[in-house]
Enzyme design. Structure first.
Site, PDB file in Angstrom:
ATOM      1  N   LYS A 208       0.861  -1.183   0.000  1.00 13.27           N
ATOM      2  CA  LYS A 208       0.000   0.000   0.000  1.00 13.27           C
ATOM      3  C   LYS A 208       0.906   1.245   0.000  1.00 13.27           C
ATOM      4  CE  LYS A 208      -4.302   1.519   2.169  1.00 13.27           C
ATOM      5  NZ  LYS A 208      -5.367   1.129   3.141  1.00 13.27           N
TER       6      LYS A 208
ATOM      7  N   GLU B  25     -18.967  -5.292  10.717  1.00  6.80           N
ATOM      8  CA  GLU B  25     -19.936  -4.534  11.525  1.00  6.80           C
ATOM      9  C   GLU B  25     -21.006  -5.444  12.119  1.00  6.80           C
ATOM     10  OE1 GLU B  25     -18.857  -3.608   8.535  1.00  6.80           O
ATOM     11  OE2 GLU B  25     -17.914  -1.662   8.864  1.00  6.80           O
TER      12      GLU B  25
ATOM     13  N   ARG C  83     -25.051  -1.804   7.694  1.00  6.57           N
ATOM     14  CA  ARG C  83     -24.731  -3.212   7.381  1.00  6.57           C
ATOM     15  C   ARG C  83     -25.111  -4.138   8.534  1.00  6.57           C
ATOM     16  NH1 ARG C  83     -19.665  -4.988   4.005  1.00  6.57           N
ATOM     17  NH2 ARG C  83     -21.049  -4.177   2.385  1.00  6.57           N
TER      18      ARG C  83
END
Ligand SMILES: Cc1ncc(C[n+]2csc(CCOP(=O)(O)OP(=O)(O)O)c2C)c(N)n1
Ligand SMILES: CC(=O)[C@@H](O)[C@H](O)COP(=O)(O)O
Ligand SMILES: [Mg+2]
Length: 629
Positions: free
Chosen positions: A273, A359, A387
């Site tokens: 990344k 979540e 969610r």
């Protein structure tokens, strides 16, 4: 170098040069616009290789989350618009169907790509279309249950589905959990790739049944060395790990997988990344999300010093509460910095949980903690809590468990646009029995509300607050315990009543001053609670003022709807009560700056004044009785 429309016109050396130029364009563009940088830098070579090997847009490429899609957008006809990223009327910061045929599926909430790609693959199978569906999903996104639900169902897609796991060993924060450790083991078994390489080449050369035998041998060999890959147990042919920055590895592997007789295949690519930009590579967060920055130094534009953010006020307030209550614990779903829980985790590591992008698990985990006597604070952005709605209903509200929901980014969020707007939490929470729903009008109120959540013994409580900085009010030395369901009058008047919820209070007070200047004596109340409503206060205001206006930074079905329902239940609407509700418009909002969105939605002082004057002009038939004197 001139970039051809079809990358397959390039030789390997030219493709490498294109990738280098592409990376520089991403850096330059995000330096101007701000946005998500680290993720896109990590997939520059992968993006070029995918568009080189696959026949996009006929082959459907689905990016997970989509925050890494800037190189993809530059390569697919949007190079000239890339500096309009995340601005009203400009390019979305995520993939968007309406934007390009190369964006077959919108994203922004994570872990949806395999399900969506599977849909494309099965549709192709059912209609006899030849195209492939490719999902590119990150290691962070792979921690969400939805990814496994999709993989569990993927076998039928056969070789039409290809999953590329982009493993950069980062989420927004460092990844967590068993999956992260597992992937690290897979990646560290590099010598195993030699054996696999040989077996794979052997497998590919063998006809039918023998091919399967070799594959079994291959899997068995891997099973011996690695305990079998999780993905293969789910029915995928696992290929990798391979270097996601090495086009000489990426292209032959992707070509093999594209042409594989069997499937579905999962290609495990290892990337970095922030790759190729030193300030990003050196940063702890790999420049996941950045402000505009100086490309030479990497120094990001600093917002002028102002009041503390709601996020930081929440984080500090929770630490203060936790100092005196060992039952208090904190849960985040892969967003410790975004939710302000980083300092809490440093102070109380044993009571702080980053569950990954999960979540649904976070909410039910909190319910379990609460059922066993803990006081969990589940800190999840409004949009991401969507969610876990059934978990909120089924595991928390019905059981009336004392879970505390700290709902950050409630309301408009600006550049992240419609996928991230926190428009619906009042609507989806205040409709639930047992649920208490509070909205902080400013950062001082947030401190009181966090304290109330900590000390009040009850079922579930949600407190919502917006993205960004507070109003600059002084923070209380001593937080107050608020009486549940009780609002407060911040300005007494006689003719107009403004019933405000949350941070629209500032605009409500400005509107009151403007109305007073027009000779209209105006009351302003901060209701504090969307549920339970302060019935006594609302009854008093609605029966002693000519017109009442509710205002909230939420969609229809929130505070206004509940006040109207109460008014009708009390019979107050029978007597021609003038009441208007002000809320977000019934649409998904672009990535305009919040101040523009407030003005468009009329959720500002001018909008309130206009609403009041129009209501006063209306006669009992709702007709405009001519301009007000
Ligand atoms: C359901 C959901 N929860 C949280 C987020 C916030 N979020 C955006 S990107 C990200 C990390 C993704 O990690 P990974 O998939 O590994 O992609 P990378 O940034 O490493 O490329 C998170 C947590 C989200 N977009 N969707
Ligand atoms: C891609 C994603 O979902 C997150 O990076 C999100 O954009 C963070 O939002 P904030 O910038 O409001 O923390
Ligand atoms: Mg990652």
């Amino acid at each position: 170098m001139t970039w051809p429309a079809d990358l397959r016109a390039l030789d390997p050396g030219q493709l490498r040069q294109l990738a280098d130029e592409l990376r520089q364009e991403v850096i330059a563009a995000v330096g101007v616009t701000g946005g998500h940088l680290g993720s896109g830098l990590g997939v520059v070579e992968l993006t070029a290789a995918i568009h080189y090997v696959f026949d996009t847009p006929d082959d459907k490429l689905v990016w997970d989350v989509g925050h890494q899609c800037y190189p993809h957008k530059i390569l697919t006809g949007r190079r000239d618009r890339i500096r309009t990223l995340r601005q009203g009327g400009g390019l979305s910061g995520f993939t968007k169907r309406a934007e390009s045929d190369y964006d077959p599926f919108g994203a922004a909430h994570s872990s949806t790509s395999i399900s969506a790609a599977l849909g494309f693959a099965i549709a192709n199978k059912l209609t006899g279309r030849p195209g492939k569906a490719i999902a590119v999903i990150g290691d962070g996104a792979m921690s969400a249950g939805m990814a496994y639900e999709a993989m569990n169902n993927a076998r039928d897609a056969g070789n039409r589905l290809i999953v590329i796991l982009n493993d950069n060993d980062m989420s927004i924060a460092p990844p967590v959990g068993g999956l992260s450790a597992y992937l690290a083991r897979l990646v560290s078994s590099r010598e195993f790739l030699g054996l696999r390489d040989v077996l794979k080449r052997l497998a590919r050369k063998l006809p039918g049944p023998l091919h399967k035998a070799a594959r079994k041998t291959d899997e068995f060999a891997r099973g011996m060395a690695m305990g079998g890959t999780l993905f293969e147990e789910l029915g995928f042919y696992y290929v990798g790990p391979i270097d996601g920055h090495n086009l000489d590895q990426l292209i032959p592997v992707l070509e093999n997988v594209r042409d594989a007789a069997e499937g579905p295949c999962l290609v495990h690519v290892v990337t970095q990344k922030g790759k190729g930009y030193a300030p990003a590579e050196a940063a702890a967060d790999k420049y996941h999300g950045v402000q505009k920055f100086d490309v030479i130094t990497g120094a990001q534009a600093k917002a002028p010093p102002g009041p503390p953010s709601y996020t930081s006020v929440f984080g500090k307030a929770l630490i203060a509460e936790a100092e005196s209550d060992p039952a208090i614990c904190a849960i985040t779903a892969a967003m410790p910095s975004g939710t302000g829980l980083e300092s809490f985790a440093e102070r109380f590591p044993e009571r702080s949980f980053d569950v990954g992008i999960a979540e649904q698990h976070a909410v039910t985990f909190a319910a379990g903690l609460a059922a066993q006597g803990m006081r969990p604070f589940c800190a999840i952005y409004s949009t991401f809590l969507q969610r876990a709605y059934d978990q909120v209903v089924h595991d928390v509200a019905i059981q009336n468990l004392p879970v505390r929901f700290a709902i950050d980014r409630a309301g408009l969020v600006g550049a992240d646009g419609s996928t991230h707007a926190g428009s619906f939490d009042i609507t989806y929470l205040a409709t639930l029995p047992n649920m208490v729903v509070m909205a902080a009008a400013d950062e001082a109120e947030l401190v009181h509300m966090v304290h109330t959540c900590a000390v009040h013994d009850s079922g579930p409580i949600a407190v919502r607050y917006p993205r960004g900085n507070g109003t600059g009010v002084p923070l209380p030395e001593q937080p107050q315990r608020l009486e549940i369901g009780k609002g407060r009058v911040v300005r007494e008047g006689r003719q107009v009543a403004i019933l405000s919820l949350g941070t629209r209070l500032e605009e409500a007070i400005k509107a009151a001053e403007a109305l007073e200047a027009r000779g209209l004596s105006t009351t302003v109340a901060d209701l504090r609670f969307a549920k339970p409503l302060d019935e006594a206060l609302i009854r008093r205001l609605l029966t002693t003022h000519e017109v009442a206006v509710t205002i909230e930074e939420g969609a229809i079905g929130g505070l206004g709807a509940h006040v109207l329902t109460l008014a009708s239940d009390l019979g107050l609407t029978d007597a021609g009560l003038k009441i208007r509700t002000m809320r977000l418009p019934d649409l998904f909002q672009d990535q305009d700056k919040p101040e523009k969105q407030y003005a468009d939605a009329r959720l500002d002082a001018a909008g309130i004044v206009d609403t009041v004057l129009t209501a006063l002009r209306h006669n009992s038939a709702g007709m405009d009785a001519g301009a007000l004197a």
